[in-house]
Design a protein around this motif. Structure first.
Motif, PDB file in Angstrom:
ATOM      1  N   VAL A 162       0.647   2.847  19.067  1.00  0.00           N
ATOM      2  CA  VAL A 162      -0.673   2.269  19.305  1.00  0.00           C
ATOM      3  C   VAL A 162      -0.447   0.876  19.885  1.00  0.00           C
ATOM      4  O   VAL A 162      -0.006  -0.042  19.180  1.00  0.00           O
ATOM      5  CB  VAL A 162      -1.507   2.200  18.010  1.00  0.00           C
ATOM      6  CG1 VAL A 162      -2.858   1.543  18.290  1.00  0.00           C
ATOM      7  CG2 VAL A 162      -1.717   3.594  17.448  1.00  0.00           C
ATOM      8  N   LEU A 163      -0.735   0.736  21.167  1.00  0.00           N
ATOM      9  CA  LEU A 163      -0.468  -0.507  21.869  1.00  0.00           C
ATOM     10  C   LEU A 163      -1.763  -1.223  22.187  1.00  0.00           C
ATOM     11  O   LEU A 163      -2.850  -0.630  22.191  1.00  0.00           O
ATOM     12  CB  LEU A 163       0.296  -0.224  23.168  1.00  0.00           C
ATOM     13  CG  LEU A 163       1.561   0.639  23.048  1.00  0.00           C
ATOM     14  CD1 LEU A 163       2.157   0.876  24.421  1.00  0.00           C
ATOM     15  CD2 LEU A 163       2.565  -0.011  22.124  1.00  0.00           C
ATOM     16  N   LEU A 164      -1.630  -2.489  22.494  1.00  0.00           N
ATOM     17  CA  LEU A 164      -2.779  -3.277  22.927  1.00  0.00           C
ATOM     18  C   LEU A 164      -2.795  -3.281  24.451  1.00  0.00           C
ATOM     19  O   LEU A 164      -1.798  -3.656  25.090  1.00  0.00           O
ATOM     20  CB  LEU A 164      -2.679  -4.705  22.393  1.00  0.00           C
ATOM     21  CG  LEU A 164      -3.972  -5.505  22.410  1.00  0.00           C
ATOM     22  CD1 LEU A 164      -4.991  -4.895  21.450  1.00  0.00           C
ATOM     23  CD2 LEU A 164      -3.707  -6.963  22.007  1.00  0.00           C
ATOM     24  N   GLY A 165      -3.905  -2.828  25.033  1.00  0.00           N
ATOM     25  CA  GLY A 165      -3.980  -2.705  26.488  1.00  0.00           C
ATOM     26  C   GLY A 165      -3.780  -4.031  27.202  1.00  0.00           C
ATOM     27  O   GLY A 165      -4.364  -5.042  26.817  1.00  0.00           O
ATOM     28  N   LYS A 166      -2.959  -4.008  28.268  1.00  0.00           N
ATOM     29  CA  LYS A 166      -2.725  -5.215  29.054  1.00  0.00           C
ATOM     30  C   LYS A 166      -3.993  -5.668  29.764  1.00  0.00           C
ATOM     31  O   LYS A 166      -4.301  -6.864  29.817  1.00  0.00           O
ATOM     32  CB  LYS A 166      -1.627  -4.944  30.065  1.00  0.00           C
ATOM     33  CG  LYS A 166      -1.464  -6.051  31.099  1.00  0.00           C
ATOM     34  CD  LYS A 166      -0.639  -5.595  32.268  1.00  0.00           C
ATOM     35  CE  LYS A 166      -0.674  -6.642  33.385  1.00  0.00           C
ATOM     36  NZ  LYS A 166       0.032  -6.193  34.591  1.00  0.00           N
ATOM     37  N   THR A 167      -4.763  -4.699  30.279  1.00  0.00           N
ATOM     38  CA  THR A 167      -5.934  -5.028  31.076  1.00  0.00           C
ATOM     39  C   THR A 167      -7.183  -5.160  30.219  1.00  0.00           C
ATOM     40  O   THR A 167      -7.929  -6.140  30.312  1.00  0.00           O
ATOM     41  CB  THR A 167      -6.161  -3.942  32.148  1.00  0.00           C
ATOM     42  OG1 THR A 167      -4.961  -3.799  32.930  1.00  0.00           O
ATOM     43  CG2 THR A 167      -7.317  -4.322  33.060  1.00  0.00           C
ATOM     44  N   ARG A 252       4.028  -4.876  23.728  1.00  0.00           N
ATOM     45  CA  ARG A 252       3.413  -3.702  23.108  1.00  0.00           C
ATOM     46  C   ARG A 252       2.129  -4.044  22.356  1.00  0.00           C
ATOM     47  O   ARG A 252       1.164  -3.278  22.380  1.00  0.00           O
ATOM     48  CB  ARG A 252       4.399  -3.049  22.139  1.00  0.00           C
ATOM     49  CG  ARG A 252       5.632  -2.496  22.808  1.00  0.00           C
ATOM     50  CD  ARG A 252       6.535  -1.798  21.811  1.00  0.00           C
ATOM     51  NE  ARG A 252       7.818  -1.462  22.414  1.00  0.00           N
ATOM     52  CZ  ARG A 252       8.808  -0.873  21.760  1.00  0.00           C
ATOM     53  NH1 ARG A 252       8.658  -0.573  20.475  1.00  0.00           N
ATOM     54  NH2 ARG A 252       9.943  -0.602  22.366  1.00  0.00           N
ATOM     55  N   TYR A 253       2.138  -5.170  21.676  1.00  0.00           N
ATOM     56  CA  TYR A 253       1.000  -5.462  20.821  1.00  0.00           C
ATOM     57  C   TYR A 253       0.247  -6.725  21.237  1.00  0.00           C
ATOM     58  O   TYR A 253      -0.629  -7.179  20.517  1.00  0.00           O
ATOM     59  CB  TYR A 253       1.473  -5.594  19.365  1.00  0.00           C
ATOM     60  CG  TYR A 253       2.286  -4.391  18.921  1.00  0.00           C
ATOM     61  CD1 TYR A 253       1.704  -3.130  18.839  1.00  0.00           C
ATOM     62  CD2 TYR A 253       3.640  -4.510  18.627  1.00  0.00           C
ATOM     63  CE1 TYR A 253       2.446  -2.027  18.459  1.00  0.00           C
ATOM     64  CE2 TYR A 253       4.385  -3.409  18.242  1.00  0.00           C
ATOM     65  CZ  TYR A 253       3.785  -2.171  18.159  1.00  0.00           C
ATOM     66  OH  TYR A 253       4.524  -1.074  17.789  1.00  0.00           O
TER      67      TYR A 253
END
Length: 472
Positions: A162-167, A252-253
């Motif tokens: 579960v990653l934090l979206g870059k955009t 990632r986060y």
């Protein structure tokens, strides 16, 4: 001081106390041991059952997440094999791609709207540049630093954490698959992003009492799902320098530092687990120790944990302990009363016999004092009756003995007097006196007062000698 010494000297205890303690020991000791053993077995069984319940709950939820990922992964594979997708990514120039964009976009939109849990569906070229997406903000962004791209461009399917979206800065789960041209060459990557809330909802949907919760950790022991959002993206134990640096580099986060919760015992049990298990741990954020059952996922190296406070498990057990203790105390009280009654029934006749023996010693024994005890039909009654008969015989023999002693004393006195008289009369002096008295009797001196006085004097002297011998 003597009483204290007697208290700690069981042989000196009264018979009633000895009997009471013995009966209580016989009644309570086996029951106490049995209750303790059964209670321990119940506690162990209850604890094992509770852990097993947590493990099954974790395994069931892990299975549902696995199924979700498998289903969505099959959709990614389907997208990567769509003719429109292959043709679009295989087109060498932007001019050739333009006529295909409309039909491709329709394909991506159809996939996106087929599941409300999708956050975005998009395509990346071989350089990691987004060429088409259901979310316009993705187009033109480069994602070549993401592991899901790096794995897929090498020909492998991939499911991210579960990653934090870059955009978008929205959490999500990324599933990728390589897109191959007609000749099998890699032409790009198809990606479906699942909303992170979907995974969280699956995990948080588990109901484990009022204070229980479920959480999900990745292969590094980083929490990727937890009902307490402030704990997201924290590691269970400190990460190695290499792992920490890699996570920061991959963004990632969306954070520059992975904080640790410092729960090494939980990390040791869960991280990299290959089968279901359980453990107990103490979190610095929670007051009570926590029980946790966990199960690994099948398609991802993640582990799902189901945790609940230990006191929620021990409360029913404490009630069970109190119930067993109450039963033991109740039985103990009944046994104590019964033992006291029995001890009194035994010792009361004994005390009566003791008093009777003392009275017999003082020579004022009255058989009527033992009449109540002698009417008993048990062994104590028989003993009292035997003692009463014995006491009466003793008194009778004592009276006879006294009479015999008196008669013997009289006989002894008479013999003693006779012996003493014999000792006096057998002396030479007494014999001379007798001879002189006899001579005087034989003489016919009747008129002379002097001779008569002399004779009386001799008689008195002889009598005095007799009296002195008798008195001695």
């Amino acid at each position: 001081m003597q009483q204290v010494h007697r208290l700690f000297n069981p042989p000196a205890w009264p018979i009633a106390a000895k009997i009471s303690v013995a009966l209580l020991s016989v009644a309570i000791a086996p029951m106490g041991f049995t209750s303790y053993y059964n209670l321990q077995q119940s506690l162990e069984n209850a604890r094992a059952s509770e852990y097993r319940k947590l493990e099954l709950t974790a395994a069931s939820s892990a299975g549902r997440i696995d199924q979700l990922l498998i289903d969505i992964h099959s959709v990614v594979i389907q997208v990567s094999t769509e003719r429109n997708v292959i043709n679009f990514l295989a087109s060498p120039t932007l001019i050739k791609k333009t006529p295909l964009r409309s039909e491709l976009q329709q394909t991506l939109d159809n996939v996106f709207h087929s599941n409300p849990d999708y956050d975005a569906v998009y395509l990346l070229n071989k350089q990691g540049l987004c060429l088409a997406s259901t979310d316009p903000t993705f187009v033109g962004q480069k994602y070549n630093f993401r592991e899901y791209f790096q794995q897929a461009i090498q020909g492998r399917s991939y499911i991210s954490s579960v990653l934090l979206g870059k955009t978008t800065k929205r959490p999500g789960l990324y599933l990728s698959n390589p897109v191959r041209g007609r000749n099998g060459e890699l032409v790009g990557v198809a990606v479906i992003k699942i909303k992170g809330e979907k995974i969280w909802a699956l995990v948080n949907a588990l109901q484990i009492g009022s204070q229980g919760h479920a959480f999900l950790v990745d292969q590094h022991g980083i929490i990727i799902s937890h009902p307490e959002k402030s704990l997201l993206f924290h590691s269970l134990a400190p990460l190695s320098t290499e792992a920490h640096q890699q996570i920061i580099t991959d963004k990632r986060y969306g954070i520059t530092n992975i904080k640790s919760l410092n729960i090494p015992e939980l990390a040791a049990a869960m991280v990299g687990a290959k089968e279901t298990g359980h453990t107990i741990y103490r979190s610095p954020l929670e007051e009570m120790p926590q029980m946790v059952g966990f199960a690994p996922l099948g398609v991802q190296p993640w582990v799902l944990g189901v945790s609940k406070p230990q006191d929620k498990f021990t409360d029913p057990l404490n009630q069970l302990i109190w119930q067993n203790t109450s039963n033991l105390l109740a039985v103990g009280a009944i046994a104590a009363i019964a033992s006291l009654v029995l001890a009194q029934s035994i010792t009361k006749p004994i005390r009566s016999l003791t008093c009777a023996a003392q009275a017999l010693e003082r020579d004022d024994f009255e058989p009527q004092t033992l009449a109540p005890a002698s009417r008993r039909q048990d062994d104590m009654g028989q003993l009292v009756r035997v003692f009463t008969n014995m006491a009466e015989q003793v008194k009778e023999r004592e009276q006879k003995l006294k009479q015999q002693v008196m008669e013997l004393n009289i006989a002894i006195d008479e013999v003693k007097k006779a012996r003493q008289v014999a000792e006096v009369t057998g002396t030479d002096y007494f014999k001379q006196l007798q001879k002189k008295a006899q001579k005087l009797r034989d003489r016919s001196v009747t008129g002379s007062e002097t001779e008569t006085d002399y004779f009386q004097h001799l008689q008195k002297k002889a009598q005095l000698l007799k009296d002195r011998a008798v008195s001695e």
